[in-house]
Design a protein around this motif. Sequence first.
Motif, PDB file in Angstrom:
ATOM      1  N   VAL A 186       0.854  -1.193   0.000  1.00 39.84           N
ATOM      2  CA  VAL A 186       0.000   0.000   0.000  1.00 39.84           C
ATOM      3  C   VAL A 186       0.891   1.245   0.000  1.00 39.84           C
ATOM      4  O   VAL A 186       1.806   1.366   0.826  1.00 39.84           O
ATOM      5  CB  VAL A 186      -0.926   0.023   1.234  1.00 39.84           C
ATOM      6  CG1 VAL A 186      -1.780   1.289   1.240  1.00 39.84           C
ATOM      7  CG2 VAL A 186      -1.817  -1.214   1.245  1.00 39.84           C
TER       8      VAL A 186
ATOM      9  N   SER B 176       2.141   5.336   0.276  1.00 40.89           N
ATOM     10  CA  SER B 176       1.982   6.389   1.282  1.00 40.89           C
ATOM     11  C   SER B 176       1.053   7.466   0.733  1.00 40.89           C
ATOM     12  O   SER B 176       1.410   8.198  -0.194  1.00 40.89           O
ATOM     13  CB  SER B 176       3.348   6.987   1.634  1.00 40.89           C
ATOM     14  OG  SER B 176       3.186   8.151   2.420  1.00 40.89           O
TER      15      SER B 176
ATOM     16  N   ALA C  26      -5.984   6.844   1.422  1.00 41.43           N
ATOM     17  CA  ALA C  26      -6.019   7.201   2.837  1.00 41.43           C
ATOM     18  C   ALA C  26      -7.299   6.697   3.504  1.00 41.43           C
ATOM     19  O   ALA C  26      -7.273   6.222   4.645  1.00 41.43           O
ATOM     20  CB  ALA C  26      -5.906   8.716   2.990  1.00 41.43           C
TER      21      ALA C  26
ATOM     22  N   THR D 168      -9.440   4.184   2.336  1.00 45.45           N
ATOM     23  CA  THR D 168      -9.671   2.738   2.237  1.00 45.45           C
ATOM     24  C   THR D 168      -8.490   1.886   2.696  1.00 45.45           C
ATOM     25  O   THR D 168      -8.639   0.689   2.909  1.00 45.45           O
ATOM     26  CB  THR D 168      -9.987   2.361   0.780  1.00 45.45           C
ATOM     27  OG1 THR D 168      -8.844   2.668  -0.045  1.00 45.45           O
ATOM     28  CG2 THR D 168     -11.198   3.146   0.267  1.00 45.45           C
ATOM     29  N   ASN D 169      -7.311   2.526   2.796  1.00 48.87           N
ATOM     30  CA  ASN D 169      -6.073   1.793   3.104  1.00 48.87           C
ATOM     31  C   ASN D 169      -5.859   0.649   2.119  1.00 48.87           C
ATOM     32  O   ASN D 169      -5.431  -0.449   2.475  1.00 48.87           O
ATOM     33  CB  ASN D 169      -6.095   1.253   4.539  1.00 48.87           C
ATOM     34  CG  ASN D 169      -4.704   0.820   5.011  1.00 48.87           C
ATOM     35  OD1 ASN D 169      -3.705   1.419   4.627  1.00 48.87           O
ATOM     36  ND2 ASN D 169      -4.644  -0.229   5.812  1.00 48.87           N
ATOM     37  N   SER D 170      -6.172   0.940   0.846  1.00 48.20           N
ATOM     38  CA  SER D 170      -6.054  -0.050  -0.222  1.00 48.20           C
ATOM     39  C   SER D 170      -5.104   0.465  -1.294  1.00 48.20           C
ATOM     40  O   SER D 170      -5.001   1.676  -1.524  1.00 48.20           O
ATOM     41  CB  SER D 170      -7.433  -0.322  -0.838  1.00 48.20           C
ATOM     42  OG  SER D 170      -7.319  -1.045  -2.042  1.00 48.20           O
TER      43      SER D 170
END
Length: 210
Positions: free
Chosen positions: A108, A110, A167, A169-171
Amino acid sequence: MDSCCENKAGELAQLRANQSRVLYTALAINAVMFVVEFSAGWIASSTALLGDSLDMFGDASVYALTLFVLDRSRRARAGAALLKGGFMLLFGVVVVADAIRKLLIQEVPSADWMGAIGALALFANGICFALLYRHRADDLNMRSTWLCSRNDLFSNSSVIIAAGLVAVTNSLWPDIVVGLAIAALFLHSAWQVIREGIEEWRVGIPESVN
């Protein structure tokens, strides 16, 4: 009558000088931002940033090519176009390979880096857009250059949107989709440049012999 022609010639020379200054400025901005975005793309593990950096490279090469071939032969222009197309193809393949690598390891990116560098790229392209806007009606070449700059603003905005989605979905998928979409368009452009360069090279052979 002679005075009128001299005035027109002077006006045309001044116009070309103004266009050159704008192109050199845009070239410098895009060249610097290509290095910044490409480096940040590796640091942030962002395919979208890597893809967007290709737009910067493409624009910088267009400006450089325009300035380089201003007074050169058709075959010289074709050779420069082929060189540009080759580099475009190489960078496009690098971005696609990087996207495949991230999919395999599920890395993932940054979101902070993506958003910050994407905003910086948007600001840089905004400056180029404003500089070229005054010359968009000068001739077809300057208008097409301005249109490319306008399209880049949408590309930069898509990177910022992708950063927000990463940011939330953290996907990695928003980053991958945007990066591959930009890379696909870039690879298509690279193929067009190479094909047109080959055709121009063939046409320029008789001219070179003569």
